[in-house]
Motif scaffolding. Structure first.
Motif, PDB file in Angstrom:
ATOM      1  N   LEU A  99      35.974  45.002  32.195  1.00 15.25           N
ATOM      2  CA  LEU A  99      36.123  45.558  33.250  1.00 15.25           C
ATOM      3  C   LEU A  99      37.232  45.718  34.554  1.00 15.25           C
ATOM      4  N   VAL A 100      37.020  43.565  33.849  1.00 13.39           N
ATOM      5  CA  VAL A 100      38.624  43.171  35.349  1.00 13.39           C
ATOM      6  C   VAL A 100      40.074  43.847  34.145  1.00 13.39           C
ATOM      7  N   LYS A 101      40.318  44.119  32.318  1.00 13.73           N
ATOM      8  CA  LYS A 101      41.335  43.792  32.631  1.00 13.73           C
ATOM      9  C   LYS A 101      41.250  45.340  32.772  1.00 13.73           C
ATOM     10  N   GLN A 102      40.537  46.323  32.534  1.00 14.72           N
ATOM     11  CA  GLN A 102      40.455  48.107  32.403  1.00 14.72           C
ATOM     12  C   GLN A 102      41.935  48.197  33.936  1.00 14.72           C
ATOM     13  N   VAL A 103      40.940  47.448  34.967  1.00 18.44           N
ATOM     14  CA  VAL A 103      41.479  47.739  36.338  1.00 18.44           C
ATOM     15  C   VAL A 103      42.540  47.547  36.291  1.00 18.44           C
ATOM     16  N   VAL A 104      43.580  45.904  36.119  1.00 17.10           N
ATOM     17  CA  VAL A 104      44.148  45.730  36.454  1.00 17.10           C
ATOM     18  C   VAL A 104      45.479  46.497  35.801  1.00 17.10           C
ATOM     19  N   GLN A 105      44.880  46.816  34.146  1.00 22.62           N
ATOM     20  CA  GLN A 105      45.529  47.033  33.327  1.00 22.62           C
ATOM     21  C   GLN A 105      46.222  49.141  34.389  1.00 22.62           C
ATOM     22  N   ALA A 106      45.082  49.377  34.301  1.00 23.61           N
ATOM     23  CA  ALA A 106      45.225  51.124  35.109  1.00 23.61           C
ATOM     24  C   ALA A 106      46.040  50.699  37.069  1.00 23.61           C
ATOM     25  N   VAL A 107      46.676  49.622  37.673  1.00 24.20           N
ATOM     26  CA  VAL A 107      46.772  49.541  38.491  1.00 24.20           C
ATOM     27  C   VAL A 107      48.170  48.820  37.795  1.00 24.20           C
ATOM     28  N   LYS A 108      48.275  48.064  37.265  1.00 25.44           N
ATOM     29  CA  LYS A 108      50.028  48.260  37.000  1.00 25.44           C
ATOM     30  C   LYS A 108      50.972  49.141  35.815  1.00 25.44           C
ATOM     31  N   SER A 109      49.331  50.460  35.991  1.00 25.04           N
ATOM     32  CA  SER A 109      50.610  51.543  35.243  1.00 25.04           C
ATOM     33  C   SER A 109      50.439  52.196  35.613  1.00 25.04           C
ATOM     34  N   GLU A 110      50.231  52.368  37.550  1.00 27.69           N
ATOM     35  CA  GLU A 110      51.105  52.915  38.943  1.00 27.69           C
ATOM     36  C   GLU A 110      52.119  52.024  39.695  1.00 27.69           C
ATOM     37  N   THR A 111      52.358  50.644  40.108  1.00 26.57           N
ATOM     38  CA  THR A 111      53.327  50.243  40.194  1.00 26.57           C
ATOM     39  C   THR A 111      53.768  49.055  40.018  1.00 26.57           C
ATOM     40  N   LYS A 112      55.533  49.057  40.549  1.00 26.84           N
ATOM     41  CA  LYS A 112      56.049  47.960  39.798  1.00 26.84           C
ATOM     42  C   LYS A 112      55.921  46.886  41.124  1.00 26.84           C
ATOM     43  N   LEU A 113      55.128  46.517  41.627  1.00 25.13           N
ATOM     44  CA  LEU A 113      54.711  45.436  42.985  1.00 25.13           C
ATOM     45  C   LEU A 113      53.842  44.847  42.216  1.00 25.13           C
ATOM     46  N   PRO A 114      54.264  43.467  42.822  1.00 27.69           N
ATOM     47  CA  PRO A 114      53.177  41.846  42.073  1.00 27.69           C
ATOM     48  C   PRO A 114      51.645  42.600  42.646  1.00 27.69           C
ATOM     49  N   VAL A 115      50.727  42.913  41.557  1.00 32.73           N
ATOM     50  CA  VAL A 115      49.506  42.544  41.180  1.00 32.73           C
ATOM     51  C   VAL A 115      48.830  41.760  40.808  1.00 32.73           C
ATOM     52  N   ILE A 116      47.252  41.633  42.043  1.00 33.91           N
ATOM     53  CA  ILE A 116      46.873  40.255  42.338  1.00 33.91           C
ATOM     54  C   ILE A 116      45.292  40.331  42.768  1.00 33.91           C
ATOM     55  N   PRO A 117      44.351  40.492  41.351  1.00 31.34           N
ATOM     56  CA  PRO A 117      43.684  40.132  41.298  1.00 31.34           C
ATOM     57  C   PRO A 117      42.938  38.895  42.200  1.00 31.34           C
ATOM     58  N   LYS A 118      41.733  39.607  42.401  1.00 26.41           N
ATOM     59  CA  LYS A 118      40.849  38.218  43.178  1.00 26.41           C
ATOM     60  C   LYS A 118      39.444  38.068  43.187  1.00 26.41           C
ATOM     61  N   LEU A 119      39.563  36.975  42.266  1.00 24.98           N
ATOM     62  CA  LEU A 119      38.153  36.646  41.435  1.00 24.98           C
ATOM     63  C   LEU A 119      37.242  36.718  41.859  1.00 24.98           C
ATOM     64  N   SER A 120      36.212  37.438  41.711  1.00 24.95           N
ATOM     65  CA  SER A 120      34.707  36.701  42.473  1.00 24.95           C
ATOM     66  C   SER A 120      34.396  35.465  41.897  1.00 24.95           C
ATOM     67  N   PRO A 121      33.753  33.933  42.358  1.00 26.27           N
ATOM     68  CA  PRO A 121      33.150  33.399  42.270  1.00 26.27           C
ATOM     69  C   PRO A 121      32.043  33.268  41.741  1.00 26.27           C
ATOM     70  N   ASN A 122      31.415  34.594  41.541  1.00 20.67           N
ATOM     71  CA  ASN A 122      29.654  34.735  41.629  1.00 20.67           C
ATOM     72  C   ASN A 122      29.570  35.203  39.029  1.00 20.67           C
ATOM     73  N   VAL A 123      30.034  33.540  39.368  1.00 20.90           N
ATOM     74  CA  VAL A 123      30.119  35.047  37.857  1.00 20.90           C
ATOM     75  C   VAL A 123      30.171  33.292  36.896  1.00 20.90           C
ATOM     76  N   THR A 124      29.611  33.012  35.178  1.00 22.19           N
ATOM     77  CA  THR A 124      29.478  32.216  34.130  1.00 22.19           C
ATOM     78  C   THR A 124      30.597  31.087  34.625  1.00 22.19           C
ATOM     79  N   ASP A 125      31.419  31.451  33.675  1.00 24.84           N
ATOM     80  CA  ASP A 125      33.067  31.226  33.424  1.00 24.84           C
ATOM     81  C   ASP A 125      33.946  31.826  33.921  1.00 24.84           C
ATOM     82  N   ILE A 126      34.361  30.972  34.742  1.00 23.20           N
ATOM     83  CA  ILE A 126      35.653  32.133  35.904  1.00 23.20           C
ATOM     84  C   ILE A 126      37.073  32.120  34.843  1.00 23.20           C
TER      85      ILE A 126
END
Ligand SMILES: Cc1cc2nc3c(=O)[nH]c(=O)nc-3n(C[C@H](O)[C@H](O)[C@H](O)COP(=O)(O)O)c2cc1C
Length: 311
Positions: free
Chosen positions: A154-181
């Motif tokens: 899902l993270v990959k899909q969201v980032v790809q979708a956003v990248k296809s809409e903008t030339k601005l720097p895209v900075i995903p903010k990671l959630s620490p609530n995961v086992t393998d960051i």
């Protein structure tokens, strides 16, 4: 040598995935409003980037009160992304902030991948934004409410979708609530992220023993402040070793030493959140503190310190 003469000798500027910052200090989303709230307390033009309150497609009223609670060395918040919606933000709030000449980073949250894409398209068409931070610590309504940020695909899909809409720097903010960051960071990279922001708040709760009920209206909230600093440092250290992207590091920074710790484990820039509530001028003070440190250490610039403590 005078202080002014010394200051021009060190280079405090950083490049965060294409976004040029005059110094490595950003203020974190949700802790600095839309900047206007702080204009009387701090010279905003001295901050490297202002990341504004999270914005959604439609207006949101947020969660039931109580929404915040102080904890030892931190706080819990469950604001629930209260905001006026993307159009009001872009048309009414943004102009006064971009006048200050500071990098304004939008922070967006969507219910679906398509919503993230649509928000980005609107932002891309609008002047005055220097980058887009993706809050992926929100539920995906199409997949049973699972948080985007906990699933690499899902993270990959969201980032790809956003990248296809903008030339601005895209900075995903990671959630620490995961086992393998690291696997989440790699997925963000594979989706085309320009930089990574880490970390968002850690899920927690508090209990009222008189009422025998959870304190927060939402039951659970996000823990921030000094309590989370060791977790943030550990995660940034791990990701810096494995993923070749600039990192905007944060979580519990309240003084110059804290900011230096983040830079030494691999953050190119740092964000200050809860610290703004204790001292509204903290961002400016830490920017100066970092510059003093670089001068004292006899370095040419702040970039020499990035990752210096990583073994
Ligand atoms: C009251 C409050 C509101 C927040 N709102 C947002 C938000 O809208 N979007 C977001 O990505 N992060 C939000 N955050 C998380 C912060 O931006 C930051 O990542 C987190 O608090 C950790 O940093 P800190 O310990 O320096 O506060 C919020 C945090 C707080 C305390």
């Amino acid at each position: 040598m005078t202080k002014e003469a010394k200051q021009v000798l060190v280079d405090m500027s950083v490049n965060l995935g294409g976004m040029k910052m005059q110094n490595p200090i950003a203020v974190a989303s949700g802790t600095f409003g839309y900047g206007r709230e702080y204009q009387d307390f701090v010279d905003i033009s001295r901050i490297g980037a202002v990341i504004v309150k999270g914005t959604t497609l439609e207006e949101r009223y947020g969660n039931l009160a109580p929404r915040i609670y102080e904890t030892p060395a931190g706080m819990l918040n469950a604001i629930g992304l209260e905001n006026p919606g993307i159009d009001v933000f872009l048309n009414d709030y943004l102009p006064s902030l971009s006048q200050d000449g500071v990098n304004v980073v939008a922070n967006i949250a969507g219910n679906t991948v398509d919503e993230y894409a649509l928000l980005s398209r609107k932002i891309d068409k609008h002047p005055g934004i220097a980058g887009i931070e993706l809050n992926i610590s929100c539920p995906n309504v199409k997949q049973g409410g699972m948080q985007f940020g906990t699933d690499p695909e899902l993270v990959k899909q969201v980032v790809q979708a956003v990248k296809s809409e903008t030339k601005l720097p895209v900075i995903p903010k990671l959630s620490p609530n995961v086992t393998d960051i690291v696997s989440i960071a790699k997925a963000a990279r594979d989706g085309g992220a320009d930089a990574l922001s880490m970390i968002n708040t850690l899920m927690g709760m508090a209990v009222d023993i008189e009422r025998k009920r959870p304190v927060l209206g939402n039951i659970f909230g996000g823990l921030s402040g000094p309590a989370i600093k060791p977790v943030a440092l550990r995660m940034i250290y791990q990701v810096y070793k494995e993923v070749d992207l600039p990192i905007l590091g944060g979580g519990g920074i309240v003084n110059t030493r804290d900011a230096l710790e983040f830079i030494l484990v691999g953050a190119s820039a740092v964000s200050i959140g809860t610290g703004n509530f204790v001292n509204p001028a903290i961002a400016e003070e830490i920017a100066q503190g970092l510059e003093n440190y670089v001068i004292e250490q006899g370095l040419k610039g702040i970039n020499e310190l990035v990752g210096a403590a990583v073994l």
